[in-house]
Design a protein around this motif. Sequence first.
Motif, mmCIF file in Angstrom:
data_model
loop_
_atom_site.group_PDB
_atom_site.id
_atom_site.type_symbol
_atom_site.label_atom_id
_atom_site.label_comp_id
_atom_site.label_asym_id
_atom_site.label_seq_id
_atom_site.Cartn_x
_atom_site.Cartn_y
_atom_site.Cartn_z
ATOM 1 N N ASP A 228 136.874 72.618 47.993
ATOM 2 C CA ASP A 228 136.354 72.686 49.347
ATOM 3 C C ASP A 228 137.278 73.592 50.166
ATOM 4 N N SER A 229 136.721 74.563 50.854
ATOM 5 C CA SER A 229 137.525 75.563 51.557
ATOM 6 C C SER A 229 138.276 74.984 52.753
ATOM 7 N N THR A 231 139.108 71.222 53.156
ATOM 8 C CA THR A 231 139.990 70.112 52.750
ATOM 9 C C THR A 231 140.800 70.434 51.504
ATOM 10 N N THR A 235 135.599 70.061 44.334
ATOM 11 C CA THR A 235 134.168 69.772 44.462
ATOM 12 C C THR A 235 133.437 69.887 43.130
#
Length: 414
Positions: A228-229, A231, A235
């Motif tokens: 995830d960019s 957090t 994914t």
Amino acid sequence: MKRILLILAFSLLLPALYSFDLFLEEQPSRITTFTVKAGGGLYRDEQFLTDSKLSFAAEQNGQRYRSVAQLSYDVLENRLEADELSISLFARNLTIKGGLFTHPWGSASTSHVVDVLSSRDLRDGFVDDLEAMKRPSAMLLASSYFKNSSLDLAFKPGFSPSYLVTEGRYSLVPTAFGSATITEPDTSNLGSWEAGGRYRTSLGNLDMGLLYFNGHHSDPGFTITAFDSVTFLPTSLNLTYTRYQLFGMEGSLLFDPFTLALEGGFFLSEDKDGTDSSLYNSRFAYLAELSYTHPASSAFLALAYQGRYILDYSSANPVDVDYLASYDGKAYENTLLMVVEYPFMQQRLTARAAVTYNIESEGYAVLTSLSYALEDNLSVFLKGTVYGAAGTKSSLYKSWDDNDSLQVGMKAWF
């Protein structure tokens, strides 16, 4: 209702299907059993606990063969599974068994480190029955028996990994990976074969065994394929299973009424230098158990120590599978186990308790039960399960602390 009718149909058709009556003139013996288990209780978080299972077993024995079919149906999960579907052929001192089943290796009674032919089933957490925590797999087994020794040769055309529980109260997925898409490989093909052998011999009160097995770790490693960019949590994950070679030994020494059991092995990983973070490193595993059986009452007590040591261990990579599977960031793990069982009232009432304590994580699991036989084919039971930790360190035991439960139920055989 359709699943129940299917089980009843199996009870009528399977004995004839496996009978071999067309080829053999002997009159075989047949045993058919139908079991009902029902229970209920509460978890620590006040959710209701229900357990309702139906089991069917058909066995046919001839002079030169044995066929077994065992099916179980979980009423609440609407899940029908085969626990065993096997055929055994006998020729003098040789037995050849094929089908879907489990086969134990090891000398201890509380736990094992060389029992590698079956993976784990933790969908219901820990239970005090080692066989109930095994996942059956397709296997061809040849066993030869001599005067004071025996030889097992096993071949598995594919690999059945441990059940990966991804949701619910017994989920095995770390919180950080909870929203990731998990892709599992196909392990049922010939490319995932496993094979090995065990030789056992007896010298008076001493039983000893040597083992070799080429197979896979039952628990998966993983490769992160997407983040995830915002957090930076993963994914997408691809699971992978580490191939290893086991060089092991087992043994037991009987000095009545005590038994000393030892197991040990070296697991040589395909990642020999320990540089691939998705694969498990090579490791040593060992176990020692002292048990006592009272001759008159059959009361049983066992104390065991189990440990492992991982080679080329590194804590520098936080997503290395060895680091994630370790406790307190250490390359070693030490666990103490105790089992006690005592029968009362001419063995109609049985009390049992099992305790597991992991030293590095300070985590524990306590399993207790009382069972009373009302009739030869009917019993009632009371079970209690407690998970937790003596400290604040994270572990599987601590993450399951809401799964503490108390359950009552009955079990009947027909």
